[in-house]
Design an enzyme around this catalytic site. Structure first.
Site, short mmCIF file in Angstrom:
data_model
loop_
_atom_site.label_atom_id
_atom_site.label_comp_id
_atom_site.label_asym_id
_atom_site.label_seq_id
_atom_site.Cartn_x
_atom_site.Cartn_y
_atom_site.Cartn_z
N GLY A 99 0.81 -1.20 0.00
CA GLY A 99 0.00 0.00 0.00
C GLY A 99 0.85 1.26 0.00
CE LYS A 100 3.72 2.57 5.85
NZ LYS A 100 4.79 2.56 6.87
CG ASP A 108 7.80 4.30 10.91
OD1 ASP A 108 7.75 3.10 10.58
OD2 ASP A 108 7.54 4.68 12.07
CB SER A 109 2.76 6.39 8.41
OG SER A 109 2.60 5.18 7.71
CG PHE A 164 -2.71 0.72 2.72
CD1 PHE A 164 -1.77 0.55 3.72
CD2 PHE A 164 -2.64 1.87 1.93
CE1 PHE A 164 -0.78 1.51 3.93
CE2 PHE A 164 -1.65 2.82 2.14
CZ PHE A 164 -0.72 2.63 3.14
CE1 TYR A 220 -5.20 0.01 13.37
CE2 TYR A 220 -3.31 -0.04 11.90
CZ TYR A 220 -3.93 -0.44 13.07
OH TYR A 220 -3.26 -1.28 13.94
CG ASP A 221 -6.38 4.30 4.50
OD1 ASP A 221 -5.70 4.86 5.38
OD2 ASP A 221 -6.00 4.21 3.31
CE LYS A 245 -4.64 7.42 2.55
NZ LYS A 245 -4.19 6.02 2.60
NE ARG A 278 2.58 6.87 3.28
CZ ARG A 278 1.50 6.22 3.78
NH1 ARG A 278 0.37 6.20 3.11
NH2 ARG A 278 1.58 5.62 4.94
#
Length: 214
Positions: free
Chosen positions: A17-18, A74-75, A163, A165-166, A186, A200
């Site tokens: 996803g990232k 890192d998120s 993806f 916790y969205d 988004k 992001r």
């Protein structure tokens, strides 16, 4: 601040996803990018206690392995009623014990923890998504960019887009969750846009303004 003087980089991530979101963000700039996953780089152990530390660990590992600049993310989700949890351990809350991640389970953990705290109304379910991007060079130099977006935890989670916790994150000022938004809604940010929505995209905007623009 060090400027990025190449369009060939590595996306320092194994998270599909990232990788997809970062690829969409860098595409307008003409980057040629591979990912740590595609290059079969080992997953570095994230031993940091902050988003900045873990972002640097990942970016430096890919930069040194590839000999190219590497961009990592890192998120995590920071929930006020849970004293900042899950925070840097956001992905860990989805661990199943067999090497896979179950984010439906993780979102249920969040809801159970909030219910245990009596956090049932929107004013008690405030949170933010945090993203720290790290650009690292093979010589060890790093630049860090932090983006945050405020919101509330939705109940029940809504949407199947995005993806992680969205589906449970409803950004401030919106009636829809990240899970109900298109990728353009988004995190679609382009040069010339005044603002970016996702954590992001906000971090990426800072990256562009610092390392790419003259």
């Amino acid at each position: 601040m060090r400027k990025l003087d190449t369009k060939t980089i590595v996306v320092a991530s194994h998270n599909a996803g990232k990788i997809r979101e970062i690829a969409e963000l860098i595409e307008p700039f003409g980057f040629s990018a591979s990912s740590a996953a595609a290059l079969n780089f080992a997953v570095p152990e994230e031993t940091g206690t902050t988003f900045e530390e873990n972002a640097a660990i990942k970016a430096l590992a890919s930069a040194k392995a590839s000999g190219l600049p590497a961009l990592s993310d890192d998120s995590g989700l920071v929930i006020d009623a849970l004293d900042g949890a899950p925070g840097v351990y956001t992905a860990d809350w989805a661990e199943t014990g067999d090497g896979t991640r179950d984010f439906q389970m993780a979102m249920q953990k969040v809801e159970t923890a909030l219910q245990d705290k009596g956090a049932t109304s929107a004013d008690k379910r405030t949170c933010r998504f945090v993203s720290v991007l790290c650009l690292a060079w093979p010589d060890g130099h790093t630049e860090l960019f932090r983006g945050e977006v405020e919101g509330v935890i939705a109940s029940p989670p809504r949407g199947t887009a995005g993806f992680g916790y969205d589906p449970l994150f409803q950004p401030q000022g919106y009636e829809t969750t990240f899970g109900e938004m298109s990728s353009e809604e988004k995190h679609g940010w382009k040069p010339g846009d005044a603002a970016a929505l996702s954590h992001r995209a906000r971090a990426f905007k800072l990256f562009v303004e610092t390392c790419l623009e003259a």
